[in-house]
Design a protein around this motif. Structure first.
Motif, PDB file in Angstrom:
ATOM      1  N   UNK A 497     -45.217  -7.174  24.049  1.00  0.00           N
ATOM      2  CA  UNK A 497     -46.148  -7.354  23.037  1.00  0.00           C
ATOM      3  C   UNK A 497     -46.618  -8.844  22.942  1.00  0.00           C
ATOM      4  N   UNK A 498     -46.489  -9.629  23.860  1.00  0.00           N
ATOM      5  CA  UNK A 498     -46.711 -10.951  23.961  1.00  0.00           C
ATOM      6  C   UNK A 498     -46.196 -11.795  23.031  1.00  0.00           C
ATOM      7  N   UNK A 499     -44.863 -11.618  22.725  1.00  0.00           N
ATOM      8  CA  UNK A 499     -44.300 -12.400  21.840  1.00  0.00           C
ATOM      9  C   UNK A 499     -42.899 -13.094  22.513  1.00  0.00           C
ATOM     10  N   UNK A 500     -42.468 -13.915  22.067  1.00  0.00           N
ATOM     11  CA  UNK A 500     -41.078 -14.723  22.621  1.00  0.00           C
ATOM     12  C   UNK A 500     -39.828 -14.389  21.711  1.00  0.00           C
ATOM     13  N   UNK A 501     -39.056 -13.675  22.440  1.00  0.00           N
ATOM     14  CA  UNK A 501     -37.809 -13.330  21.667  1.00  0.00           C
ATOM     15  C   UNK A 501     -36.940 -14.614  21.622  1.00  0.00           C
ATOM     16  N   UNK A 502     -36.116 -14.883  20.544  1.00  0.00           N
ATOM     17  CA  UNK A 502     -35.053 -15.778  20.527  1.00  0.00           C
ATOM     18  C   UNK A 502     -33.772 -14.986  20.037  1.00  0.00           C
ATOM     19  N   UNK A 503     -32.919 -14.488  21.134  1.00  0.00           N
ATOM     20  CA  UNK A 503     -31.797 -13.675  20.560  1.00  0.00           C
ATOM     21  C   UNK A 503     -30.442 -14.478  20.174  1.00  0.00           C
ATOM     22  N   UNK A 504     -30.047 -13.580  19.048  1.00  0.00           N
ATOM     23  CA  UNK A 504     -28.743 -14.117  18.583  1.00  0.00           C
ATOM     24  C   UNK A 504     -27.645 -12.885  18.586  1.00  0.00           C
ATOM     25  N   UNK A 505     -26.194 -13.243  19.138  1.00  0.00           N
ATOM     26  CA  UNK A 505     -25.595 -12.066  19.178  1.00  0.00           C
ATOM     27  C   UNK A 505     -24.432 -12.127  17.693  1.00  0.00           C
ATOM     28  N   UNK A 506     -24.455 -13.106  17.152  1.00  0.00           N
ATOM     29  CA  UNK A 506     -23.745 -13.257  15.924  1.00  0.00           C
ATOM     30  C   UNK A 506     -24.431 -14.122  14.935  1.00  0.00           C
ATOM     31  N   UNK A 507     -23.953 -13.780  13.365  1.00  0.00           N
ATOM     32  CA  UNK A 507     -24.598 -14.503  12.278  1.00  0.00           C
ATOM     33  C   UNK A 507     -24.577 -16.175  12.754  1.00  0.00           C
ATOM     34  N   UNK A 508     -23.614 -16.856  13.193  1.00  0.00           N
ATOM     35  CA  UNK A 508     -23.789 -18.274  13.429  1.00  0.00           C
ATOM     36  C   UNK A 508     -24.837 -18.704  14.233  1.00  0.00           C
ATOM     37  N   UNK A 509     -25.090 -18.016  15.384  1.00  0.00           N
ATOM     38  CA  UNK A 509     -26.249 -18.403  16.274  1.00  0.00           C
ATOM     39  C   UNK A 509     -27.370 -18.128  15.608  1.00  0.00           C
ATOM     40  N   UNK A 510     -27.574 -16.941  14.933  1.00  0.00           N
ATOM     41  CA  UNK A 510     -28.665 -16.822  14.290  1.00  0.00           C
ATOM     42  C   UNK A 510     -29.004 -17.849  13.123  1.00  0.00           C
ATOM     43  N   UNK A 511     -28.102 -18.167  12.373  1.00  0.00           N
ATOM     44  CA  UNK A 511     -28.511 -19.155  11.360  1.00  0.00           C
ATOM     45  C   UNK A 511     -28.747 -20.508  12.015  1.00  0.00           C
ATOM     46  N   UNK A 512     -28.192 -20.792  13.233  1.00  0.00           N
ATOM     47  CA  UNK A 512     -28.471 -21.992  13.919  1.00  0.00           C
ATOM     48  C   UNK A 512     -30.059 -21.960  14.396  1.00  0.00           C
ATOM     49  N   UNK A 513     -30.415 -20.930  14.732  1.00  0.00           N
ATOM     50  CA  UNK A 513     -31.972 -20.845  15.100  1.00  0.00           C
ATOM     51  C   UNK A 513     -32.802 -20.716  14.037  1.00  0.00           C
ATOM     52  N   UNK A 514     -32.409 -20.371  12.935  1.00  0.00           N
ATOM     53  CA  UNK A 514     -33.263 -20.461  11.573  1.00  0.00           C
ATOM     54  C   UNK A 514     -33.356 -21.882  11.311  1.00  0.00           C
ATOM     55  N   UNK A 515     -32.067 -22.637  11.481  1.00  0.00           N
ATOM     56  CA  UNK A 515     -32.192 -24.090  11.143  1.00  0.00           C
ATOM     57  C   UNK A 515     -33.203 -25.005  12.137  1.00  0.00           C
ATOM     58  N   UNK A 516     -33.477 -24.386  13.279  1.00  0.00           N
ATOM     59  CA  UNK A 516     -34.219 -25.340  14.231  1.00  0.00           C
ATOM     60  C   UNK A 516     -35.789 -25.473  13.825  1.00  0.00           C
ATOM     61  N   UNK A 517     -36.403 -26.213  14.284  1.00  0.00           N
ATOM     62  CA  UNK A 517     -37.880 -26.542  13.909  1.00  0.00           C
ATOM     63  C   UNK A 517     -38.739 -26.704  15.189  1.00  0.00           C
ATOM     64  N   UNK A 518     -39.934 -26.083  15.168  1.00  0.00           N
ATOM     65  CA  UNK A 518     -40.304 -25.102  14.102  1.00  0.00           C
ATOM     66  C   UNK A 518     -39.267 -23.785  14.001  1.00  0.00           C
ATOM     67  N   UNK A 519     -39.355 -23.183  12.867  1.00  0.00           N
ATOM     68  CA  UNK A 519     -38.440 -22.106  12.722  1.00  0.00           C
ATOM     69  C   UNK A 519     -39.392 -20.670  13.356  1.00  0.00           C
ATOM     70  N   UNK A 520     -38.386 -19.790  13.650  1.00  0.00           N
ATOM     71  CA  UNK A 520     -39.124 -18.345  14.011  1.00  0.00           C
ATOM     72  C   UNK A 520     -40.233 -18.019  13.092  1.00  0.00           C
ATOM     73  N   UNK A 521     -41.220 -17.434  13.670  1.00  0.00           N
ATOM     74  CA  UNK A 521     -42.289 -16.779  12.723  1.00  0.00           C
ATOM     75  C   UNK A 521     -41.720 -15.471  12.034  1.00  0.00           C
TER      76      UNK A 521
END
Length: 735
Positions: A497-521
């Motif tokens: 679909x022309x998007x960039x997936x940022x994968x996380x296999x657990x909650x901690x990894x996902x929370x770390x991704x949310x805290x990055x700048x810029x955050x996911x769309x």
């Protein structure tokens, strides 16, 4: 005797006649060859005799007087040596000698015998038992070729030629060949045509007999083909006659199961209903196999929407996998074309057989369908590879060797799980008709991988994927999914679909991704992560949707809290619609969906972020940031009243859904499903509510195929819902 035995009784005498004819022809040919060879041998021998005569010195011959004192004279030695060389140089020559007519006798002036040998003949010895023909030829001074004849030296073939001397004398040069050697050579020339004739006789009789057998075989084949055509016609007629009563049995037992029955009666009716469905499946598979065996497997060449075929097959078997708590996912790699030219119905049949078998024989773990494509250099076509991997019981090597044979089933466990043993055979035959094959790799106890390889033509009008606006292309999407196969499949869909997936296999990894700048769309996370993730996602302003199984608890509550829900197994179009709703856009796809309804995956309006946080309890399965406060909800009627109302309108509601699905009225399907869901949620009827959510999702996206698939199973859902409502009513009456 062998020829006589090989020939069938009806053609033995004809074969014997053919054999005698071949032998007679061989004998005649042998005699002709012997006659020709005899003439050639005599001619060759006479030519050698003339050559010898030309090499003798006539002066030496004239010096001979046939007297004993000539022995040892130089001229005598020269003549004797020349005759001896002539005999030794030609292995066919037995004697080389001279003869001369002296008075009334024929005498020997010289020969090639050495003095002292048993055959030595002194000079001047008269040839007493000379054959008359030879005597006459010597006297007349002409060539001769005689024999076989017998004298006191043995049996010979003789040739001779005259030599004229200067003193008016005449001698004859002669060569002898033993008759035994001559007969041996001629016998060979006589026997090998006869041997060839015998071989021809054998071959002729064999071909004659085989020809008669082949003629009988052709007659039998024609009769078998006629019988086969008659069988096919009979099967076609009987199938029509069988399907109608079977459909009636299945329909009537389904209606009977909805009536008021005792537990034992309901069990009997359900058994009859299931048996009818199994019998209908058996009839369909037998007809498919009969068509393949008759060579009547017709293949269409139309556009095949590959993703749709794979996702439909997986979705159709998803309820069975979910009921067994087996993960079922599809991974369609990004390089797979959107469409190819082939037969979509046959490809769907292969998929249904392979995926259905994998789900049937897997009790825990997962079933993964992986689709890849590449160019086939030999044919210039597209090589489509569909691999279905499971974590089921596995197959041993002995079973694999007969797995694709008709009516062959695996182990006893396989037979206990049902089936006719024709599914894999039919799938392999169809794959081979499409230029490929179906193979299997398996380890007992560790699962199996069935791979179907198909050769399809490229589609010049294959639709392009254009579901994300140019402003959103390249956006990062957080993908928080535990299951690796689901994570990989969704990642491939996002990339397509022309998007960039940022994968996380657990909650901690996902929370770390949310805290990055810029955050996911945007974020798509597991439903079980909602309690931990939603506050952080809301605080970061990241729109979020959750992915959940159809039977997972909490789906209704997430939907009621206006959080979009993505049902598993995940379709790319469903993921596209979810992202479109999260971003407040109307996504489009050129393949199947011209426009996506503005409703979210669960059929409710998109969530509007609020600015006022509302505290929630620890047990509340909802995000910590919700919609603005709404007016207090009115008090619910009593449970018994709700149960009675739903029980009274359940049949009419489900009939409305089925009729609308049959006519393609998706708006009516969505509204009827919403009404049933609103009545089912207060009673916590999870199965009915989840089914209604799935109907709303499919109807909102225009997915008629999925709506029809779900509508087929509504009778079973209604029966179980009626039992649940009856149980609720009994509990309420007992209080």
């Amino acid at each position: 005797m062998l020829v006589w035995w090989l020939a069938p009784p009806r053609s033995r005498w004809q074969g014997a006649g053919v054999a005698c004819l071949c032998l007679a022809l061989g004998g005649i040919a042998g005699e002709l060859l012997v006659s020709k060879r005899n003439h050639a041998l005599r001619g060759e021998l006479l030519q050698r005799c003339r050559h010898l005569a030309a090499g003798l010195d006539r002066g030496d011959l004239a010096a001979h007087r046939n007297l004993p004192e000539d022995i040892g004279q130089p001229w005598g030695v020269r003549i004797h040596t020349r005759l001896l060389e002539a005999r030794k140089s030609d292995p066919e020559v037995t004697y080389a000698y001279l003869m001369e007519h002296v008075g009334p006798a024929i005498v020997f002036p010289n020969g090639d015998d050495e003095p002292g040998t048993p055959d030595f003949t002194p000079l001047g010895t008269a040839y007493a038992d000379i054959p008359p023909e030879m005597r006459q030829a010597v006297i007349e001074g002409r060539d001769f070729s005689l024999g076989p004849y017998v004298d006191h030296w043995g049996e010979f073939i003789s040739v001779g030629t005259p030599v004229e001397l200067s003193d008016q004398r005449r001698m004859t040069v002669a060569l002898d060949v033993r008759a035994a050697r001559w007969r041996t050579e001629l016998l060979v020339w006589r026997l090998w045509p006869i041997a060839i004739g015998a071989a021809m006789a054998f071959v002729a009789v064999l071909l004659w007999s085989r020809g008669r057998a082949l003629a009988a075989t052709r007659v039998a084949v024609r009769e078998a083909e006629a019988a086969n055509h008659a069988k096919d016609a009979y099967l076609a007629t009987v199938s029509h006659d069988l399907r109608n009563p079977l459909s009636g049995i299945i329909g009537m037992t389904g209606l009977l199961a909805d009536s008021e029955l005792t537990a034992q009666q309901r069990e009997y009716v359900q058994l009859a209903h299931n048996s009818g469905q199994q019998l209908l499946t058996l009839v369909n598979e037998l007809l498919d196999y009969a068509r393949i065996e008759a060579g009547e497997l017709a293949l269409d060449r139309v556009q095949c929407p590959l993703r749709e075929l794979v996702e439909d097959s997986v979705a159709l078997l998803a309820p069975l996998a979910t009921a067994k708590d087996v993960e079922l996912n599809a991974i369609i790699e990004r390089d797979v074309p959107e469409a190819l030219i082939g037969d979509p119905d046959r490809i769907r049949q292969i998929l249904h057989n392979l995926v259905g078998n994998a789900v049937k024989f897997t009790d825990e773990g997962e079933v993964v369908v992986r689709v890849t494509a590449g160019a086939d250099a030999a044919s210039g076509r597209v090589r489509l590879r569909i691999a279905v991997r499971d974590t089921g019981i596995g197959i041993d090597a002995a079973t694999i060797s007969r797995l694709f044979q008709p009516f062959a089933q695996g182990s006893d466990a396989g037979r206990r799980r049902g089936g006719t043993g024709l599914g894999l055979c039919i799938a392999q035959r169809i794959a081979r008709a499409l230029g490929g094959d179906v193979t299997v790799e398996s380890t007992p106890g560790a699962g199996s991988t069935f791979t179907a390889v198909l050769l399809l033509d490229p589609d010049p009008q294959s639709p392009a994927v254009d579901g994300i606006s140019s402003m959103r292309r390249g956006s990062r999407v957080l993908l928080g999914v535990v299951q690796p196969s689901l994570r990989e499949g969704m990642s491939e869909a996002l990339v397509a679909l022309g998007l960039e997936p940022v994968v996380a296999a657990d909650v901690m990894t996902a929370m770390a991704i949310v805290a990055t700048a810029p955050p996911p769309a945007a974020a798509v996370i597991e439903a079980g992560w909602a309690r931990d993730m939603l506050p952080a996602l809301e605080a970061a302003g990241i729109p979020v949707g959750v992915v959940s199984a159809r039977s997972a608890g909490g789906t209704q509550m997430l939907a009621s809290r206006r959080t979009p829900v993505l049902l598993r197994p995940v379709r790319r179009e469903s993921l596209l619609r979810l992202l479109g709703n999260l971003w407040g856009t109307r996504s489009s796809s050129t393949r199947r969906f011209a426009a996506v309804a503005s409703g979210v995956e669960a059929g409710v309006a998109p969530r509007t972020p609020a600015t006022t946080p509302v505290a929630r309890s620890e047990d509340d399965y909802a995000p910590s940031v919700v919609d603005p406060p709404s007016p207090p909800a009115p008090a619910l009627p009593p449970i018994a009243t709700l149960a009675g109302g739903l029980l009274g309108g359940l049949r009419s509601g489900i009939d409305a859904v089925r009729d609308a699905a049959r006519s393609g009225d998706l708006g009516t399907v969505r509204r009827a499903a919403q009404g049933l869901r609103s009545a089912a949620e207060p009673l916590r009827l999870t199965e009915l509510a989840d089914t209604c959510i799935a109907l709303e999702v499919a109807a909102s996206g225009g997915d008629q195929a999925t709506v029809r698939d779900i509508a087929i199973n509504l009778d079973d859902v209604r029966r179980r819902t009626q039992q649940a409502i009856s149980e609720i009513s009994r509990k309420q009456a007992g209080r």
